[in-house]
Design a protein around this motif. Structure first.
Motif, PDB file in Angstrom:
ATOM      1  N   ASP A 102       1.909  31.191 -15.858  1.00 27.82           N
ATOM      2  CA  ASP A 102       1.570  29.539 -16.401  1.00 27.82           C
ATOM      3  C   ASP A 102       2.155  29.203 -16.779  1.00 27.82           C
ATOM      4  OD1 ASP A 102      -1.248  29.793 -16.201  1.00 27.82           O
ATOM      5  OD2 ASP A 102      -2.043  30.269 -17.970  1.00 27.82           O
ATOM      6  N   VAL A 103       3.516  29.943 -16.509  1.00 27.39           N
ATOM      7  CA  VAL A 103       4.812  28.999 -17.160  1.00 27.39           C
ATOM      8  C   VAL A 103       6.086  29.461 -16.106  1.00 27.39           C
ATOM      9  CG1 VAL A 103       6.534  29.342 -19.214  1.00 27.39           C
ATOM     10  CG2 VAL A 103       3.900  29.224 -19.369  1.00 27.39           C
ATOM     11  N   ILE A 104       6.157  30.268 -15.687  1.00 31.12           N
ATOM     12  CA  ILE A 104       7.498  30.786 -14.698  1.00 31.12           C
ATOM     13  C   ILE A 104       7.129  30.718 -13.531  1.00 31.12           C
ATOM     14  CG2 ILE A 104       8.873  32.073 -14.533  1.00 31.12           C
ATOM     15  CD1 ILE A 104       8.552  33.454 -17.323  1.00 31.12           C
ATOM     16  N   SER A 105       7.735  30.119 -12.336  1.00 30.07           N
ATOM     17  CA  SER A 105       7.275  29.882 -11.204  1.00 30.07           C
ATOM     18  C   SER A 105       8.822  30.409 -10.551  1.00 30.07           C
ATOM     19  CB  SER A 105       6.324  28.714 -10.290  1.00 30.07           C
ATOM     20  OG  SER A 105       7.045  27.560 -10.948  1.00 30.07           O
ATOM     21  N   ILE A 106       8.601  31.048  -9.133  1.00 28.05           N
ATOM     22  CA  ILE A 106       9.629  31.160  -8.603  1.00 28.05           C
ATOM     23  C   ILE A 106       9.404  31.182  -7.070  1.00 28.05           C
ATOM     24  CG2 ILE A 106      11.242  32.538  -7.473  1.00 28.05           C
ATOM     25  CD1 ILE A 106      11.127  33.616 -10.190  1.00 28.05           C
ATOM     26  N   ASP A 107      10.033  30.129  -6.898  1.00 29.22           N
ATOM     27  CA  ASP A 107      10.294  29.170  -5.302  1.00 29.22           C
ATOM     28  C   ASP A 107      11.167  30.114  -4.293  1.00 29.22           C
ATOM     29  OD1 ASP A 107       7.872  28.121  -2.705  1.00 29.22           O
ATOM     30  OD2 ASP A 107      10.257  26.500  -3.571  1.00 29.22           O
ATOM     31  N   ARG A 108      11.399  30.262  -2.650  1.00 31.31           N
ATOM     32  CA  ARG A 108      12.322  30.370  -1.413  1.00 31.31           C
ATOM     33  C   ARG A 108      12.570  29.874  -1.317  1.00 31.31           C
ATOM     34  NH1 ARG A 108      14.637  36.921  -0.595  1.00 31.31           N
ATOM     35  NH2 ARG A 108      11.810  36.552  -1.040  1.00 31.31           N
ATOM     36  N   ASP A 109      13.238  29.546  -0.461  1.00 29.45           N
ATOM     37  CA  ASP A 109      12.768  28.560   0.892  1.00 29.45           C
ATOM     38  C   ASP A 109      13.498  29.149   1.372  1.00 29.45           C
ATOM     39  OD1 ASP A 109      13.727  27.124   2.831  1.00 29.45           O
ATOM     40  OD2 ASP A 109      13.875  24.707   1.188  1.00 29.45           O
ATOM     41  N   VAL A 110      12.952  29.917   2.608  1.00 26.07           N
ATOM     42  CA  VAL A 110      13.072  30.117   3.467  1.00 26.07           C
ATOM     43  C   VAL A 110      13.982  30.100   4.580  1.00 26.07           C
ATOM     44  CG1 VAL A 110      11.316  32.392   3.300  1.00 26.07           C
ATOM     45  CG2 VAL A 110      11.051  30.438   5.120  1.00 26.07           C
ATOM     46  N   ARG A 111      14.730  28.758   4.634  1.00 23.02           N
ATOM     47  CA  ARG A 111      15.111  28.659   5.761  1.00 23.02           C
ATOM     48  C   ARG A 111      16.805  28.432   5.310  1.00 23.02           C
ATOM     49  NH1 ARG A 111      16.534  22.728   6.224  1.00 23.02           N
ATOM     50  NH2 ARG A 111      15.915  22.512   4.754  1.00 23.02           N
ATOM     51  N   THR A 112      16.799  27.970   3.548  1.00 20.53           N
ATOM     52  CA  THR A 112      18.146  27.324   3.173  1.00 20.53           C
ATOM     53  C   THR A 112      18.091  28.728   2.444  1.00 20.53           C
ATOM     54  OG1 THR A 112      17.027  26.873   1.034  1.00 20.53           O
ATOM     55  CG2 THR A 112      17.700  24.929   3.309  1.00 20.53           C
ATOM     56  N   GLY A 113      17.590  29.663   2.170  1.00 23.30           N
ATOM     57  CA  GLY A 113      17.524  30.357   0.989  1.00 23.30           C
ATOM     58  C   GLY A 113      17.845  30.758  -0.255  1.00 23.30           C
ATOM     59  N   LEU A 114      17.787  29.433  -0.771  1.00 29.32           N
ATOM     60  CA  LEU A 114      17.817  28.737  -2.159  1.00 29.32           C
ATOM     61  C   LEU A 114      16.150  28.525  -2.747  1.00 29.32           C
ATOM     62  CD1 LEU A 114      19.594  24.860  -2.176  1.00 29.32           C
ATOM     63  CD2 LEU A 114      20.846  27.193  -2.519  1.00 29.32           C
ATOM     64  N   VAL A 115      16.800  29.709  -4.436  1.00 28.69           N
ATOM     65  CA  VAL A 115      15.729  29.729  -5.308  1.00 28.69           C
ATOM     66  C   VAL A 115      15.235  28.621  -6.327  1.00 28.69           C
ATOM     67  CG1 VAL A 115      15.167  31.377  -6.056  1.00 28.69           C
ATOM     68  CG2 VAL A 115      15.879  32.541  -4.279  1.00 28.69           C
ATOM     69  N   THR A 116      14.487  28.206  -6.400  1.00 31.25           N
ATOM     70  CA  THR A 116      13.964  27.481  -7.483  1.00 31.25           C
ATOM     71  C   THR A 116      13.634  28.116  -8.586  1.00 31.25           C
ATOM     72  OG1 THR A 116      14.237  25.949  -6.343  1.00 31.25           O
ATOM     73  CG2 THR A 116      13.140  25.274  -8.559  1.00 31.25           C
TER      74      THR A 116
END
Length: 237
Positions: A102-116
Protein backbone atom coordinates in the motif's frame (compact mmCIF):
# COMPACT_ATOMS: atom_id res chain seq x y z
CA UNK A 1 11.49 10.28 -6.95
CA UNK A 2 12.20 10.41 -10.69
CA UNK A 3 15.43 8.61 -11.51
CA UNK A 4 17.34 6.78 -14.20
CA UNK A 5 19.07 3.41 -13.68
CA UNK A 6 22.82 3.77 -14.09
CA UNK A 7 24.01 0.44 -12.71
CA UNK A 8 23.75 -0.90 -16.26
CA UNK A 9 26.51 1.51 -17.28
CA UNK A 10 28.81 -0.25 -14.86
CA UNK A 11 27.77 -3.60 -16.28
CA UNK A 12 28.69 -2.51 -19.78
CA UNK A 13 31.89 -0.75 -18.69
CA UNK A 14 34.07 -1.91 -15.83
CA UNK A 15 31.93 -4.93 -15.05
CA UNK A 16 31.91 -5.93 -18.70
CA UNK A 17 35.71 -5.73 -18.76
CA UNK A 18 35.88 -7.79 -15.59
CA UNK A 19 33.56 -10.46 -17.00
CA UNK A 20 35.62 -10.63 -20.19
CA UNK A 21 38.89 -10.88 -18.30
CA UNK A 22 37.51 -13.44 -15.87
CA UNK A 23 36.25 -15.60 -18.71
CA UNK A 24 39.82 -15.82 -19.98
CA UNK A 25 41.11 -16.72 -16.53
CA UNK A 26 38.45 -19.34 -15.85
CA UNK A 27 38.91 -20.88 -19.27
CA UNK A 28 42.65 -21.24 -18.71
CA UNK A 29 42.07 -22.63 -15.21
CA UNK A 30 39.53 -25.11 -16.52
CA UNK A 31 36.65 -23.65 -14.50
CA UNK A 32 33.04 -23.29 -15.63
CA UNK A 33 31.59 -19.91 -14.72
CA UNK A 34 28.22 -18.68 -15.97
CA UNK A 35 27.96 -15.34 -17.72
CA UNK A 36 26.76 -12.50 -15.54
CA UNK A 37 26.77 -8.76 -15.26
CA UNK A 38 24.47 -7.80 -18.10
CA UNK A 39 22.95 -4.33 -17.91
CA UNK A 40 19.40 -5.70 -17.97
CA UNK A 41 20.03 -8.08 -15.09
CA UNK A 42 21.77 -5.38 -13.09
CA UNK A 43 18.77 -3.07 -13.49
CA UNK A 44 16.34 -5.83 -12.52
CA UNK A 45 18.41 -6.59 -9.42
CA UNK A 46 18.42 -2.91 -8.44
CA UNK A 47 14.65 -2.58 -8.85
CA UNK A 48 13.94 -5.84 -7.04
CA UNK A 49 16.16 -4.82 -4.14
CA UNK A 50 13.97 -1.81 -3.32
CA UNK A 51 11.02 -4.04 -2.38
CA UNK A 52 12.98 -7.04 -1.13
CA UNK A 53 12.33 -8.26 2.40
CA UNK A 54 15.91 -7.86 3.62
CA UNK A 55 16.14 -4.29 2.34
CA UNK A 56 12.80 -3.13 3.73
CA UNK A 57 13.39 -4.96 7.00
CA UNK A 58 16.49 -2.88 7.68
CA UNK A 59 14.63 0.25 6.54
CA UNK A 60 11.82 -0.46 9.03
CA UNK A 61 14.14 -1.26 11.90
CA UNK A 62 16.63 1.57 11.35
CA UNK A 63 13.87 4.19 11.16
CA UNK A 64 11.78 2.52 13.92
CA UNK A 65 8.72 2.53 11.69
CA UNK A 66 6.47 0.02 13.46
CA UNK A 67 4.89 2.68 15.74
CA UNK A 68 4.46 4.97 12.73
CA UNK A 69 2.99 2.40 10.38
CA UNK A 70 0.62 1.07 13.04
CA UNK A 71 -0.07 4.28 14.94
CA UNK A 72 -3.62 3.19 15.75
CA UNK A 73 -2.20 0.39 17.90
CA UNK A 74 0.57 2.46 19.51
CA UNK A 75 0.32 4.41 22.76
CA UNK A 76 2.91 7.15 22.26
CA UNK A 77 2.69 8.55 25.80
CA UNK A 78 3.27 5.14 27.38
CA UNK A 79 5.58 3.89 24.59
CA UNK A 80 3.77 0.59 24.34
CA UNK A 81 1.27 -1.22 22.15
CA UNK A 82 -2.46 -0.84 22.84
CA UNK A 83 -3.26 -4.52 22.40
CA UNK A 84 -4.61 -7.10 24.82
CA UNK A 85 -3.04 -10.10 23.16
CA UNK A 86 0.70 -10.18 22.45
CA UNK A 87 -0.08 -11.96 19.18
CA UNK A 88 -1.71 -8.74 17.98
CA UNK A 89 1.52 -6.72 18.28
CA UNK A 90 2.59 -5.72 14.73
CA UNK A 91 5.71 -7.40 13.43
CA UNK A 92 8.34 -6.44 10.89
CA UNK A 93 6.69 -8.85 8.48
CA UNK A 94 3.38 -7.00 8.91
CA UNK A 95 5.17 -3.71 8.23
CA UNK A 96 6.94 -5.14 5.18
CA UNK A 97 3.66 -6.34 3.68
CA UNK A 98 2.02 -2.98 4.34
CA UNK A 99 4.88 -1.05 2.72
CA UNK A 100 5.04 -3.28 -0.32
CA UNK A 101 1.26 -3.50 -0.80
CA UNK A 102 0.00 0.00 0.00
CA UNK A 103 2.84 2.46 0.53
CA UNK A 104 5.66 1.96 -1.97
CA UNK A 105 5.17 1.72 -5.72
CA UNK A 106 7.68 1.61 -8.56
CA UNK A 107 6.87 2.47 -12.15
CA UNK A 108 9.28 2.05 -15.05
CA UNK A 109 8.68 3.77 -18.37
CA UNK A 110 9.74 1.19 -20.94
CA UNK A 111 10.00 3.87 -23.61
CA UNK A 112 12.33 6.27 -21.80
CA UNK A 113 13.82 3.93 -19.21
CA UNK A 114 13.00 6.38 -16.42
CA UNK A 115 11.92 4.96 -13.07
CA UNK A 116 9.51 6.62 -10.63
CA UNK A 117 9.49 5.55 -6.99
CA UNK A 118 6.42 6.77 -5.11
CA UNK A 119 5.49 6.66 -1.45
CA UNK A 120 1.91 7.25 -0.35
CA UNK A 121 1.38 8.12 3.31
CA UNK A 122 -0.89 10.27 5.45
CA UNK A 123 1.90 12.74 6.23
CA UNK A 124 3.26 14.29 3.00
CA UNK A 125 6.59 15.32 4.54
CA UNK A 126 7.15 11.83 5.89
CA UNK A 127 6.21 10.33 2.52
CA UNK A 128 8.76 12.49 0.68
CA UNK A 129 11.45 11.73 3.25
CA UNK A 130 10.85 7.98 3.01
CA UNK A 131 11.00 8.06 -0.79
CA UNK A 132 14.32 9.94 -0.86
CA UNK A 133 15.73 7.76 1.92
CA UNK A 134 14.81 4.56 0.08
CA UNK A 135 16.71 5.68 -3.02
CA UNK A 136 19.78 6.69 -1.00
CA UNK A 137 19.76 3.41 0.88
CA UNK A 138 19.40 1.19 -2.18
CA UNK A 139 22.24 3.04 -3.87
CA UNK A 140 24.42 2.47 -0.81
CA UNK A 141 23.45 -1.20 -0.44
CA UNK A 142 24.27 -1.99 -4.06
CA UNK A 143 27.43 0.11 -3.95
CA UNK A 144 28.73 -1.79 -0.93
CA UNK A 145 27.72 -5.08 -2.52
CA UNK A 146 29.70 -4.24 -5.66
CA UNK A 147 32.77 -3.33 -3.59
CA UNK A 148 32.49 -6.56 -1.61
CA UNK A 149 32.11 -8.72 -4.73
CA UNK A 150 34.98 -7.01 -6.55
CA UNK A 151 37.21 -7.27 -3.45
CA UNK A 152 36.47 -10.99 -3.18
CA UNK A 153 37.31 -11.42 -6.87
CA UNK A 154 40.53 -9.45 -6.37
CA UNK A 155 41.56 -11.67 -3.46
CA UNK A 156 40.85 -14.78 -5.52
CA UNK A 157 42.90 -13.48 -8.44
CA UNK A 158 45.89 -12.64 -6.25
CA UNK A 159 45.76 -16.13 -4.79
CA UNK A 160 45.65 -17.67 -8.26
CA UNK A 161 48.54 -15.48 -9.35
CA UNK A 162 50.70 -16.86 -6.53
CA UNK A 163 49.46 -20.43 -6.83
CA UNK A 164 49.61 -21.03 -10.58
CA UNK A 165 53.10 -20.85 -12.14
CA UNK A 166 51.92 -20.70 -15.76
CA UNK A 167 53.21 -17.47 -17.27
CA UNK A 168 50.62 -17.49 -20.05
CA UNK A 169 47.90 -17.35 -17.41
CA UNK A 170 49.35 -14.34 -15.62
CA UNK A 171 48.42 -11.89 -18.35
CA UNK A 172 44.72 -12.79 -18.11
CA UNK A 173 44.86 -12.60 -14.32
CA UNK A 174 46.48 -9.15 -14.43
CA UNK A 175 43.75 -7.95 -16.79
CA UNK A 176 41.08 -9.24 -14.43
CA UNK A 177 42.86 -7.64 -11.46
CA UNK A 178 42.91 -4.29 -13.26
CA UNK A 179 39.20 -4.59 -14.04
CA UNK A 180 38.43 -5.43 -10.39
CA UNK A 181 40.42 -2.45 -9.15
CA UNK A 182 38.59 -0.17 -11.58
CA UNK A 183 35.27 -1.58 -10.39
CA UNK A 184 36.14 -0.88 -6.73
CA UNK A 185 37.36 2.64 -7.57
CA UNK A 186 34.19 3.45 -9.47
CA UNK A 187 31.97 2.18 -6.64
CA UNK A 188 33.92 4.21 -4.10
CA UNK A 189 33.51 7.51 -5.92
CA UNK A 190 30.00 7.12 -7.37
CA UNK A 191 27.45 7.27 -4.57
CA UNK A 192 24.49 7.29 -6.97
CA UNK A 193 25.56 3.80 -7.88
CA UNK A 194 22.35 2.18 -9.09
CA UNK A 195 20.01 5.13 -9.66
CA UNK A 196 20.77 8.72 -10.59
CA UNK A 197 18.12 11.04 -9.20
CA UNK A 198 16.56 13.42 -11.71
CA UNK A 199 13.93 14.87 -9.37
CA UNK A 200 13.94 14.19 -5.65
CA UNK A 201 10.64 13.66 -3.86
CA UNK A 202 8.96 16.73 -2.40
CA UNK A 203 5.84 16.91 -0.18
CA UNK A 204 2.73 17.31 -2.33
CA UNK A 205 0.46 20.33 -2.11
CA UNK A 206 -2.73 19.98 -0.13
CA UNK A 207 -4.79 19.64 -3.33
CA UNK A 208 -2.47 16.88 -4.60
CA UNK A 209 -3.44 14.45 -1.85
CA UNK A 210 -4.20 11.04 -3.26
CA UNK A 211 -6.72 10.16 -0.58
CA UNK A 212 -8.91 10.79 1.17
CA UNK A 213 -10.44 13.21 -1.33
CA UNK A 214 -11.85 15.68 1.18
CA UNK A 215 -13.98 17.63 -1.28
CA UNK A 216 -15.36 14.49 -2.89
CA UNK A 217 -16.18 12.97 0.48
CA UNK A 218 -17.87 16.21 1.51
CA UNK A 219 -20.08 16.22 -1.59
CA UNK A 220 -20.97 12.55 -1.16
CA UNK A 221 -21.69 13.09 2.53
CA UNK A 222 -23.96 16.05 1.80
CA UNK A 223 -25.80 14.09 -0.89
CA UNK A 224 -26.30 11.06 1.35
CA UNK A 225 -27.42 13.29 4.21
CA UNK A 226 -30.01 15.01 2.04
CA UNK A 227 -31.19 11.70 0.60
CA UNK A 228 -31.57 10.06 4.00
CA UNK A 229 -33.35 13.14 5.32
CA UNK A 230 -35.76 12.97 2.41
CA UNK A 231 -36.42 9.26 2.99
CA UNK A 232 -36.92 9.86 6.71
CA UNK A 233 -39.38 12.70 5.95
CA UNK A 234 -41.38 10.43 3.63
CA UNK A 235 -41.53 7.72 6.26
CA UNK A 236 -42.73 10.20 8.88
CA UNK A 237 -45.36 11.48 6.54
Amino acid sequence: VLMVPVIGEASQGQLGSLTSAMSGVTARLGLLVGASGSAALAEEEALATVTSYAFLESFIQDLDLLPVLFADKWNASASQWKVRDSDDVPTVTDAYELLKRDVISIDRDVRTGLVTLSVEWRDPKVAANWANTLVRRVNEVLRQRAIKDASATLEYLHNELERDPRIELHRSIYEAIEASINRIAMANVRHEFAFRVIDAAVPPRIDDYERPKILLLGVIGAFLGAFLGFVFALMRG
